[in-house]
Design an enzyme around this catalytic site. Structure first.
Site, PDB file in Angstrom:
ATOM      1  N   ASP A   1      18.662   3.951  -3.932  1.00  0.00           N
ATOM      2  CA  ASP A   1      18.971   4.736  -5.141  1.00  0.00           C
ATOM      3  C   ASP A   1      19.150   6.096  -4.541  1.00  0.00           C
ATOM      4  O   ASP A   1      19.177   6.510  -3.395  1.00  0.00           O
ATOM      5  CB  ASP A   1      17.733   4.803  -6.067  1.00  0.00           C
ATOM      6  CG  ASP A   1      16.634   5.309  -5.809  1.00  0.00           C
ATOM      7  OD1 ASP A   1      16.430   5.809  -4.444  1.00  0.00           O
ATOM      8  OD2 ASP A   1      15.701   5.247  -6.429  1.00  0.00           O
TER       9      ASP A   1
ATOM     10  N   CYS B   1      14.103   3.449  -1.583  1.00  0.00           N
ATOM     11  CA  CYS B   1      13.795   4.331  -2.640  1.00  0.00           C
ATOM     12  C   CYS B   1      12.993   5.545  -2.315  1.00  0.00           C
ATOM     13  O   CYS B   1      12.772   5.696  -1.345  1.00  0.00           O
ATOM     14  CB  CYS B   1      13.535   3.388  -4.094  1.00  0.00           C
ATOM     15  SG  CYS B   1      12.081   2.587  -4.025  1.00  0.00           S
TER      16      CYS B   1
ATOM     17  N   THR C   1       9.444   5.899  -3.115  1.00  0.00           N
ATOM     18  CA  THR C   1       8.306   5.447  -2.376  1.00  0.00           C
ATOM     19  C   THR C   1       8.549   3.945  -1.899  1.00  0.00           C
ATOM     20  O   THR C   1       7.587   3.595  -1.025  1.00  0.00           O
ATOM     21  CB  THR C   1       7.217   5.065  -3.702  1.00  0.00           C
ATOM     22  OG1 THR C   1       8.034   3.987  -4.522  1.00  0.00           O
ATOM     23  CG2 THR C   1       6.951   6.398  -4.367  1.00  0.00           C
TER      24      THR C   1
ATOM     25  N   HIS D   1       4.688 -12.052  11.550  1.00  0.00           N
ATOM     26  CA  HIS D   1       3.748 -12.964  10.630  1.00  0.00           C
ATOM     27  C   HIS D   1       4.650 -13.365   9.487  1.00  0.00           C
ATOM     28  O   HIS D   1       4.271 -14.473   8.754  1.00  0.00           O
ATOM     29  CB  HIS D   1       2.556 -12.134  10.409  1.00  0.00           C
ATOM     30  CG  HIS D   1       1.379 -12.074  11.455  1.00  0.00           C
ATOM     31  ND1 HIS D   1       0.170 -11.462  11.266  1.00  0.00           N
ATOM     32  CD2 HIS D   1       1.760 -12.043  12.848  1.00  0.00           C
ATOM     33  CE1 HIS D   1      -0.354 -11.783  12.430  1.00  0.00           C
ATOM     34  NE2 HIS D   1       0.345 -11.908  13.300  1.00  0.00           N
TER      35      HIS D   1
ATOM     36  N   HIS E   1       1.789 -19.057  10.866  1.00  0.00           N
ATOM     37  CA  HIS E   1       2.328 -18.222  10.120  1.00  0.00           C
ATOM     38  C   HIS E   1       3.380 -18.876   9.207  1.00  0.00           C
ATOM     39  O   HIS E   1       3.715 -18.781   8.129  1.00  0.00           O
ATOM     40  CB  HIS E   1       3.150 -16.974  10.708  1.00  0.00           C
ATOM     41  CG  HIS E   1       2.129 -16.456  11.354  1.00  0.00           C
ATOM     42  ND1 HIS E   1       1.080 -15.500  10.798  1.00  0.00           N
ATOM     43  CD2 HIS E   1       1.998 -16.088  12.811  1.00  0.00           C
ATOM     44  CE1 HIS E   1       0.084 -15.118  11.893  1.00  0.00           C
ATOM     45  NE2 HIS E   1       0.678 -15.371  12.855  1.00  0.00           N
TER      46      HIS E   1
HETATM   47  C1  RB5 Z   1      13.087   7.826  -8.444  1.00  0.00           C
HETATM   48  O1  RB5 Z   1      12.654   8.998  -9.105  1.00  0.00           O
HETATM   49  C2  RB5 Z   1      11.964   6.750  -7.882  1.00  0.00           C
HETATM   50  O2  RB5 Z   1      11.175   6.519  -9.224  1.00  0.00           O
HETATM   51  C3  RB5 Z   1      12.360   5.614  -7.296  1.00  0.00           C
HETATM   52  O3  RB5 Z   1      13.164   6.087  -5.991  1.00  0.00           O
HETATM   53  C4  RB5 Z   1      11.538   4.828  -6.749  1.00  0.00           C
HETATM   54  O4  RB5 Z   1      10.374   5.514  -5.871  1.00  0.00           O
HETATM   55  C5  RB5 Z   1      10.771   4.014  -7.554  1.00  0.00           C
HETATM   56  O5  RB5 Z   1       9.589   3.258  -7.262  1.00  0.00           O
END
Ligand code: RB5
Length: 157
Positions: A13, A70, A72, A103, A138
């Site tokens: 994203d 993304c 996180t 694994h 595994h």
């Molecule tokens: C975008 O702001 C953020 O929410 C997305 O990139 C991600 O971290 C979602 O899990």
């Protein structure tokens, strides 16, 4: 493996775009063909719209491996692991990257641009691509995951 399946499917994203571009560059330097599903600019987008493309391609065997990024890594992990046959691993250091291959035979690597130093993220990608699956006990565990997928499908039919 056909030529397309060998391509690493990649998407992010807006929050993962800068790291995606760095990873695409690294993959090209490593001589790894890439299928880039976007996003291509910093406009705010919804990560499921991009995660689905890579997850579906890997689930259907169109690409053997994928990478999703993304902010996180959490949202992309949730999306990717909805797809049968996808084993998406959210990795945050070289150890988790290596063990996700040894694994878990992870077929999608998920990274969070907002939580990783660029150097660490690129090191994770290199390790993840060059590490094989250990098999043995595994493989037995992965077979159990496949059984869970099949049983869930049956209960929904
Ligand atoms: C975008 O702001 C953020 O929410 C997305 O990139 C991600 O971290 C979602 O899990």
């Amino acid at each position: 493996m056909d030529d397309n399946a060998a391509k690493i499917a990649i998407a992010s994203d807006h929050a993962g775009l800068d790291l995606k571009e760095k990873i695409v560059k690294l993959l090209r330097e490593l001589g790894r063909p890439v299928a880039d599903f976007g996003t291509h600019n910093h406009d705010s987008v919804d990560y499921p719209d991009y995660g689905i493309q890579v997850a579906r391609a890997v689930s259907e065997g169109k690409n053997e491996r994928g990478i999703l990024i993304c902010g996180t890594g959490i949202g992309m992990s949730i999306v990717a692991n909805k797809f049968p046959g996808v084993r998406a691993a959210l990795c945050y250091d070289p150890f988790t990257a290596k063990v996700s291959r040894l694994h878990n035979d992870a077929n999608i690597l998920v990274l969070g641009e907002r939580v990783l130093e660029e150097k660490t993220a690129l090191e994770i990608v290199r390790l993840w691509l060059s590490t094989g699956f250990d098999g043995g006990r595994h493989a037995r565990r992965l077979a159990k995951i496949e059984e869970i997928e099949k049983a869930e499908r049956r209960t929904k039919e």
